[in-house]
Design a protein around this motif. Sequence first.
Motif, PDB file in Angstrom:
ATOM      1  N   ARG A   1       0.820  -1.216   0.000  1.00 17.29           N
ATOM      2  CA  ARG A   1       0.000   0.000   0.000  1.00 17.29           C
ATOM      3  C   ARG A   1       0.850   1.261   0.000  1.00 17.29           C
ATOM      4  O   ARG A   1       0.718   2.124  -0.876  1.00 17.29           O
ATOM      5  CB  ARG A   1      -0.939  -0.006   1.213  1.00 17.29           C
ATOM      6  CG  ARG A   1      -1.839   1.227   1.287  1.00 17.29           C
ATOM      7  CD  ARG A   1      -2.734   1.162   2.515  1.00 17.29           C
ATOM      8  NE  ARG A   1      -3.586  -0.030   2.467  1.00 17.29           N
ATOM      9  CZ  ARG A   1      -4.301  -0.450   3.494  1.00 17.29           C
ATOM     10  NH1 ARG A   1      -4.238   0.198   4.654  1.00 17.29           N
ATOM     11  NH2 ARG A   1      -5.056  -1.523   3.387  1.00 17.29           N
ATOM     12  N   LEU A   2       1.731   1.398   0.970  1.00 17.61           N
ATOM     13  CA  LEU A   2       2.544   2.607   1.091  1.00 17.61           C
ATOM     14  C   LEU A   2       3.464   2.814  -0.106  1.00 17.61           C
ATOM     15  O   LEU A   2       3.480   3.913  -0.687  1.00 17.61           O
ATOM     16  CB  LEU A   2       3.346   2.569   2.398  1.00 17.61           C
ATOM     17  CG  LEU A   2       4.217   3.796   2.686  1.00 17.61           C
ATOM     18  CD1 LEU A   2       3.354   5.054   2.777  1.00 17.61           C
ATOM     19  CD2 LEU A   2       4.995   3.594   3.991  1.00 17.61           C
ATOM     20  N   PRO A   3       4.224   1.800  -0.525  1.00 18.94           N
ATOM     21  CA  PRO A   3       5.102   2.009  -1.678  1.00 18.94           C
ATOM     22  C   PRO A   3       4.345   2.392  -2.951  1.00 18.94           C
ATOM     23  O   PRO A   3       4.753   3.305  -3.672  1.00 18.94           O
ATOM     24  CB  PRO A   3       5.800   0.657  -1.840  1.00 18.94           C
ATOM     25  CG  PRO A   3       5.736   0.030  -0.497  1.00 18.94           C
ATOM     26  CD  PRO A   3       4.433   0.467   0.081  1.00 18.94           C
ATOM     27  N   PHE A   4       3.232   1.721  -3.203  1.00 21.91           N
ATOM     28  CA  PHE A   4       2.511   2.007  -4.447  1.00 21.91           C
ATOM     29  C   PHE A   4       1.824   3.360  -4.421  1.00 21.91           C
ATOM     30  O   PHE A   4       1.792   4.072  -5.432  1.00 21.91           O
ATOM     31  CB  PHE A   4       1.494   0.893  -4.741  1.00 21.91           C
ATOM     32  CG  PHE A   4       2.024  -0.147  -5.674  1.00 21.91           C
ATOM     33  CD1 PHE A   4       1.747  -0.093  -7.022  1.00 21.91           C
ATOM     34  CD2 PHE A   4       2.844  -1.157  -5.208  1.00 21.91           C
ATOM     35  CE1 PHE A   4       2.249  -1.039  -7.896  1.00 21.91           C
ATOM     36  CE2 PHE A   4       3.351  -2.110  -6.070  1.00 21.91           C
ATOM     37  CZ  PHE A   4       3.059  -2.061  -7.418  1.00 21.91           C
ATOM     38  N   LEU A   5       1.266   3.720  -3.280  1.00 24.58           N
ATOM     39  CA  LEU A   5       0.666   5.047  -3.186  1.00 24.58           C
ATOM     40  C   LEU A   5       1.732   6.119  -3.356  1.00 24.58           C
ATOM     41  O   LEU A   5       1.504   7.154  -3.996  1.00 24.58           O
ATOM     42  CB  LEU A   5      -0.056   5.207  -1.848  1.00 24.58           C
ATOM     43  CG  LEU A   5      -1.359   4.416  -1.672  1.00 24.58           C
ATOM     44  CD1 LEU A   5      -1.919   4.614  -0.270  1.00 24.58           C
ATOM     45  CD2 LEU A   5      -2.388   4.835  -2.722  1.00 24.58           C
ATOM     46  N   GLY A   6       2.926   5.865  -2.813  1.00 23.04           N
ATOM     47  CA  GLY A   6       4.029   6.801  -2.961  1.00 23.04           C
ATOM     48  C   GLY A   6       4.487   6.927  -4.401  1.00 23.04           C
ATOM     49  O   GLY A   6       4.715   8.032  -4.915  1.00 23.04           O
ATOM     50  N   ILE A   7       4.612   5.782  -5.087  1.00 27.00           N
ATOM     51  CA  ILE A   7       5.044   5.790  -6.494  1.00 27.00           C
ATOM     52  C   ILE A   7       4.021   6.509  -7.359  1.00 27.00           C
ATOM     53  O   ILE A   7       4.359   7.337  -8.216  1.00 27.00           O
ATOM     54  CB  ILE A   7       5.257   4.346  -6.994  1.00 27.00           C
ATOM     55  CG1 ILE A   7       6.422   3.679  -6.260  1.00 27.00           C
ATOM     56  CG2 ILE A   7       5.523   4.346  -8.501  1.00 27.00           C
ATOM     57  CD1 ILE A   7       6.522   2.188  -6.509  1.00 27.00           C
ATOM     58  N   LEU A   8       2.728   6.200  -7.134  1.00 28.18           N
ATOM     59  CA  LEU A   8       1.673   6.817  -7.936  1.00 28.18           C
ATOM     60  C   LEU A   8       1.604   8.322  -7.667  1.00 28.18           C
ATOM     61  O   LEU A   8       1.469   9.125  -8.616  1.00 28.18           O
ATOM     62  CB  LEU A   8       0.332   6.157  -7.602  1.00 28.18           C
ATOM     63  CG  LEU A   8      -0.851   6.483  -8.518  1.00 28.18           C
ATOM     64  CD1 LEU A   8      -0.554   6.082  -9.957  1.00 28.18           C
ATOM     65  CD2 LEU A   8      -2.110   5.767  -8.035  1.00 28.18           C
ATOM     66  N   ALA A   9       1.720   8.713  -6.402  1.00 23.11           N
ATOM     67  CA  ALA A   9       1.692  10.142  -6.061  1.00 23.11           C
ATOM     68  C   ALA A   9       2.885  10.870  -6.672  1.00 23.11           C
ATOM     69  O   ALA A   9       2.752  11.984  -7.201  1.00 23.11           O
ATOM     70  CB  ALA A   9       1.695  10.312  -4.539  1.00 23.11           C
ATOM     71  N   ALA A  10       4.061  10.234  -6.650  1.00 20.59           N
ATOM     72  CA  ALA A  10       5.255  10.840  -7.238  1.00 20.59           C
ATOM     73  C   ALA A  10       5.081  11.022  -8.738  1.00 20.59           C
ATOM     74  O   ALA A  10       5.475  12.048  -9.314  1.00 20.59           O
ATOM     75  CB  ALA A  10       6.473   9.968  -6.948  1.00 20.59           C
ATOM     76  N   GLY A  11       4.466  10.029  -9.372  1.00 21.54           N
ATOM     77  CA  GLY A  11       4.212  10.137 -10.809  1.00 21.54           C
ATOM     78  C   GLY A  11       3.265  11.271 -11.141  1.00 21.54           C
ATOM     79  O   GLY A  11       3.477  12.018 -12.103  1.00 21.54           O
TER      80      GLY A  11
END
Length: 451
Positions: free
Chosen positions: A238-248
């Motif tokens: 959850r945390l890594p993917f939300l972070g990656i998507l938000a960064a994108g």
Amino acid sequence: MGKQRKVRPGKKNDVANLLTWMMILGPFLGGMEGNAWVFLSTVLLLLALGMKLYRNRNLKFFGGKVLLLGVMMLFCGIGTCFWGISGGEAFFGVLRIGAVLLYGILLMQYDRKDRRKIFLLIPDVGVLMLLISALIYTIPDFRSYVSNGYGRMCGFFRYANAFALFMLLGLVIFTRERLTDSSRKSLNSPSKHKWLRWYGYFYPVILLAGIFWSGSRIVFVLTVLSISVMIMQNKRIRLPFLGILAAGLLASAGFVFFTGNTDTVGRIFTIFANSSTFAGRLLYLSDGAKLLIKHPLGLGYCGFFLIQPYEQTGYYVVKYVHNEWMQMALDYGIIAGICFILFMIFCIKNSRGTERFVAVLITAHIFFDFDLQFLVFVWILFLCVDPKQSKTFILDQKEISGKSIFPWFCVSFSVIIVVYLWVGISELLTSRGAFASAHRMFPWSVITEEL
């Protein structure tokens, strides 16, 4: 049942290796959309199928009903050679259906383990393609080979939306197969492996970057939905993917803010602001529906493209109608369209886990694009089907009226190989701009005649 012929050590997986290399190279050959690569690769499939029959003395089949659907579509295609817009182009369509059937039959000769090995290559191929494409993009003279005129990344598919879908499938497969409970020992293990756990997110970052760079809005929506589902299924990501998507999203917003360019990575912000593409798709569908009513038996392969200038109600030039459900019916007729619908239901019903997830994504995206004209996506659909979910039967050459089918097999397949080679070389000449030579080899093509 006859005994299977013993296979020499080291030779058992020769054909499986061929299918593996096809999955690796196919996306780099335009996703196998061009007729030349489709026809020439089918020659290899035929040789491989002959090799399997020679060694095993039998052929395995499963999903008898779906095979019947494929044969019905083949006969519908043959019919369009007589009543379609161009008999020559319609013949290409017949050969494309034949190529799909042959790949499916060859894939049936392998168990789920071998099939999954090929299926799990998709993320690796996707990452490799984006990295190579990004390198080529830095060279101005070669940039057009991997992007369109607006700078959207197309990869070797030469079409941004197909490239984006391939990236998404790779993302889903990698996440569910390497970042989920099934592989927690390697990527979600305790603290001594933290570096490995975070290293595992290199693939998702690259694949998501490809989706953003493609500017494909439909695939972006599917990506958000897919990530939402995967996050609910696996809280560890959850945390890594939300972070990656938000960064994108932040990177894309920053790009738009400083450049004002919404044609590439910032295109996702125009989902609701720019409806011209959506209006165009509706126009294609409207014109396609009218043509289908006039030609219920089909226009033949490329028929929509050829008749388009005379029937369109607005100005556009497209080869496909941007909806595979409509495209199949337009090309091969309403009966073939129904067969195609049943085939897609079969693919979803007879798959499970990650494979079903992938099959559903492809099924959803073909409402908006012509993905299955890229045979790589058809191969992926076949890889999604689990043989254990359907009945299997074995065709043994000793059981056919007590006579061997191998000589008949050799003769018929030799003829088919010659046909695929002949038309494949003709289409290869067309793709290289040698239209006069191509037309001399295959004089029934309207397209090469006009060029």
